[in-house]
Each structure stands twice: as C-alpha cells, then as structure tokens.
Design a protein around this motif. Sequence first.
Motif, PDB file in Angstrom:
ATOM      1  N   ASN A 136      -3.827   4.546  10.210  1.00 22.88           N
ATOM      2  CA  ASN A 136      -2.694   4.371   9.950  1.00 22.88           C
ATOM      3  C   ASN A 136      -2.326   3.863   8.506  1.00 22.88           C
ATOM      4  OD1 ASN A 136      -4.256   1.381   9.838  1.00 22.88           O
ATOM      5  ND2 ASN A 136      -3.575   1.249  10.905  1.00 22.88           N
ATOM      6  N   PHE A 137      -2.083   4.836   7.607  1.00 21.54           N
ATOM      7  CA  PHE A 137      -1.774   4.827   6.803  1.00 21.54           C
ATOM      8  C   PHE A 137      -1.595   6.198   5.845  1.00 21.54           C
ATOM      9  CE2 PHE A 137      -6.405   4.056   6.799  1.00 21.54           C
ATOM     10  CZ  PHE A 137      -7.033   5.282   6.056  1.00 21.54           C
ATOM     11  N   ASP A 138      -0.979   6.501   4.595  1.00 22.05           N
ATOM     12  CA  ASP A 138      -0.707   7.652   4.192  1.00 22.05           C
ATOM     13  C   ASP A 138      -1.981   7.961   3.116  1.00 22.05           C
ATOM     14  OD1 ASP A 138      -0.171   9.743   3.074  1.00 22.05           O
ATOM     15  OD2 ASP A 138       2.150   8.964   2.324  1.00 22.05           O
ATOM     16  N   LEU A 162       0.658  -1.174   0.062  1.00 18.12           N
ATOM     17  CA  LEU A 162       0.467   0.039  -0.440  1.00 18.12           C
ATOM     18  C   LEU A 162       0.955   1.122   0.148  1.00 18.12           C
ATOM     19  CD1 LEU A 162      -2.822   1.237   0.423  1.00 18.12           C
ATOM     20  CD2 LEU A 162      -2.635   1.554   2.425  1.00 18.12           C
ATOM     21  N   ASN A 163       0.890   2.455  -0.777  1.00 15.81           N
ATOM     22  CA  ASN A 163       1.497   3.107  -0.797  1.00 15.81           C
ATOM     23  C   ASN A 163       0.712   4.756  -0.233  1.00 15.81           C
ATOM     24  OD1 ASN A 163       3.590   5.175  -1.540  1.00 15.81           O
ATOM     25  ND2 ASN A 163       2.520   5.714  -3.435  1.00 15.81           N
ATOM     26  N   LEU A 191      -0.896  11.694  -4.830  1.00 16.34           N
ATOM     27  CA  LEU A 191      -0.176   9.995  -5.286  1.00 16.34           C
ATOM     28  C   LEU A 191       1.501  10.274  -5.652  1.00 16.34           C
ATOM     29  CD1 LEU A 191      -2.846   9.107  -7.889  1.00 16.34           C
ATOM     30  CD2 LEU A 191      -2.774   8.636  -5.306  1.00 16.34           C
ATOM     31  N   LYS A 192       1.817  11.169  -6.100  1.00 17.96           N
ATOM     32  CA  LYS A 192       2.550  11.861  -6.675  1.00 17.96           C
ATOM     33  C   LYS A 192       3.966  12.089  -5.602  1.00 17.96           C
ATOM     34  CE  LYS A 192       4.509  13.228 -10.406  1.00 17.96           C
ATOM     35  NZ  LYS A 192       4.108  14.101 -12.139  1.00 17.96           N
ATOM     36  N   ASN A 193       3.741  13.137  -5.189  1.00 16.59           N
ATOM     37  CA  ASN A 193       4.547  13.468  -3.503  1.00 16.59           C
ATOM     38  C   ASN A 193       4.296  13.427  -2.370  1.00 16.59           C
ATOM     39  OD1 ASN A 193       5.793  14.781  -6.124  1.00 16.59           O
ATOM     40  ND2 ASN A 193       4.204  15.990  -6.683  1.00 16.59           N
ATOM     41  N   GLY A 194       2.671  13.225  -2.317  1.00 14.57           N
ATOM     42  CA  GLY A 194       2.513  12.764  -0.440  1.00 14.57           C
ATOM     43  C   GLY A 194       1.961  13.918  -0.159  1.00 14.57           C
ATOM     44  N   ASN A 195       1.984  14.980  -0.576  1.00 18.71           N
ATOM     45  CA  ASN A 195       1.370  16.356  -0.148  1.00 18.71           C
ATOM     46  C   ASN A 195      -0.084  17.257  -1.110  1.00 18.71           C
ATOM     47  OD1 ASN A 195       4.288  17.036  -0.864  1.00 18.71           O
ATOM     48  ND2 ASN A 195       1.930  18.794  -1.464  1.00 18.71           N
ATOM     49  N   PHE A 196      -1.265  17.653  -1.009  1.00 16.34           N
ATOM     50  CA  PHE A 196      -1.525  18.924  -1.869  1.00 16.34           C
ATOM     51  C   PHE A 196      -1.246  20.311  -2.223  1.00 16.34           C
ATOM     52  CE2 PHE A 196      -4.682  16.781   0.555  1.00 16.34           C
ATOM     53  CZ  PHE A 196      -5.179  15.751  -0.672  1.00 16.34           C
ATOM     54  N   GLU A 197      -1.128  20.885  -3.233  1.00 14.36           N
ATOM     55  CA  GLU A 197      -0.812  22.075  -3.284  1.00 14.36           C
ATOM     56  C   GLU A 197      -1.572  23.623  -2.909  1.00 14.36           C
ATOM     57  OE1 GLU A 197       2.447  22.142  -7.494  1.00 14.36           O
ATOM     58  OE2 GLU A 197       0.105  21.169  -7.703  1.00 14.36           O
TER      59      GLU A 197
END
Length: 232
Positions: free
Chosen positions: A156-158, A105-106, A221-227
């Motif tokens: 408990n996941f990203d 899981l990513n 999905l690519k960077n782990g954050n919103f802009e």
Amino acid sequence: MKGLLAFFLLAFSISTQASCVILIHGLARSSSSMETLEEPLIKEGFLPINIDYPSRDYPIEQLAELAIKPALGQCPKNMKVNFVTHSLGGILVRQYLRTHEINNLNRVVMLGPPNKGSEIVDKLGKVPGFHFINGDAGLQLGTGELSVPNTLGKANFDVGIIAGTRSINLILSTLIPSTDDGKVSIENTKLEGMNDHIAMPVTHPFMMKNKKVIAQVVNYLKNGNFEHSKNL
C-alpha cells in the motif's frame, strides 16, 4: 564517504528539497554491502542513511523495529523518506509498514526481495547448520502460506522491484523451479500492489553494486518508474 556526507549537508543545508534514502542490507550482510549506492545517491541530491542491524540474531518482527526506527531518527524532520533495500531488507520494510505509518514516506526500491519467500528455505531449512548461518529470520522466508512474507499482504506504498536473472550458485538454483538470481526466483520477488518491476542480468549477492542497477534505483527514486528501454 563521511566527507561526502559532510559536503552534502553543507551544500544543501538540510533543505526541504532534499530527500532521505534509508539503505537496508540483506540477511547475513552488513552496511558495507550497500556502500556502493551512497555516492551516486549523494550526487543526485539524496541523503543516504546506511544502517547496520543484527540480521541473524532476531526474527523479522524484531529486526524491523531494530533497523527502521533508528534509521528514521537519522532523517531530518520534514524530509521525504525513501528506502532502498536488498533481499531481507525489503521484508523488514513491509513488516514495519504493516504496523506503522510513515507520514512522509515517498518511494521504496527493493533489490531481490523474497516477497513470496524462497524455495531454498523450504528445502534446506531443516538441514543442520541452516539456522546457525541464517538465524530465525532466515527460517521465516519460506514459500508457505504462513511464512512471514506471505502474511504481510499487498503493498500500500509506492514500490519498484528489481529482480536478478543470473546465479553464481548453481547448486542452490537447482532448488528453484524457475529463473532466479541464486536465492530468489523472478516470480517470487513480485508483490501485489507494486508500481513497477524489472528483471536484470545480475546475481543476488552483488546486484546492489551493479552500475546499471544503481542507475535504475536512482531513476525510480526520482521519477517513480524504471527505464525498461535501458535494460540491456
């Protein structure tokens, strides 16, 4: 869209660099509601798996198994797994992860999830016809302590969450005590343990088709954050 998927598979040859994205629609919707996400994901190198499940026919506990197990089976082995969900779809992921582990899981992006339930269910759940329209799962989405969303615990996941701030159903919005998307308030989309959260001027039924929302989904999905600077 099948042609694009075929091109993707040929171009990437199911490489380990690719990443699977399971799309899970909301209550009383179908996979067609998530189709707008497919092409942008393919262009960014993801393999989208857009699934259907009978959202009105079973309670959340059963729907999680019916929807997610077959979808995982469509992701090639050793490929990272991501989820993009709308509304009830996010609760299904939480339910599934409560009792199952997905080793590869990513990331997860939830759109308009009733993570703390919705006051609409509290106030209309006993109205004749509500169960017919929304099924068992719809009745499980209230804000009480014993509602399913409120018994699943923290993330408990990203996970990154996108909430809407506009409504096309002003009658339903009067049942919600704070800023909402017509079904869920901003506050009730939040989840303890979430990695990022952003509120955008979109409505609950159509947020997954909005180009700016899709751009935020891809970025997470690519960077782990919103802009957040682009949330205009």
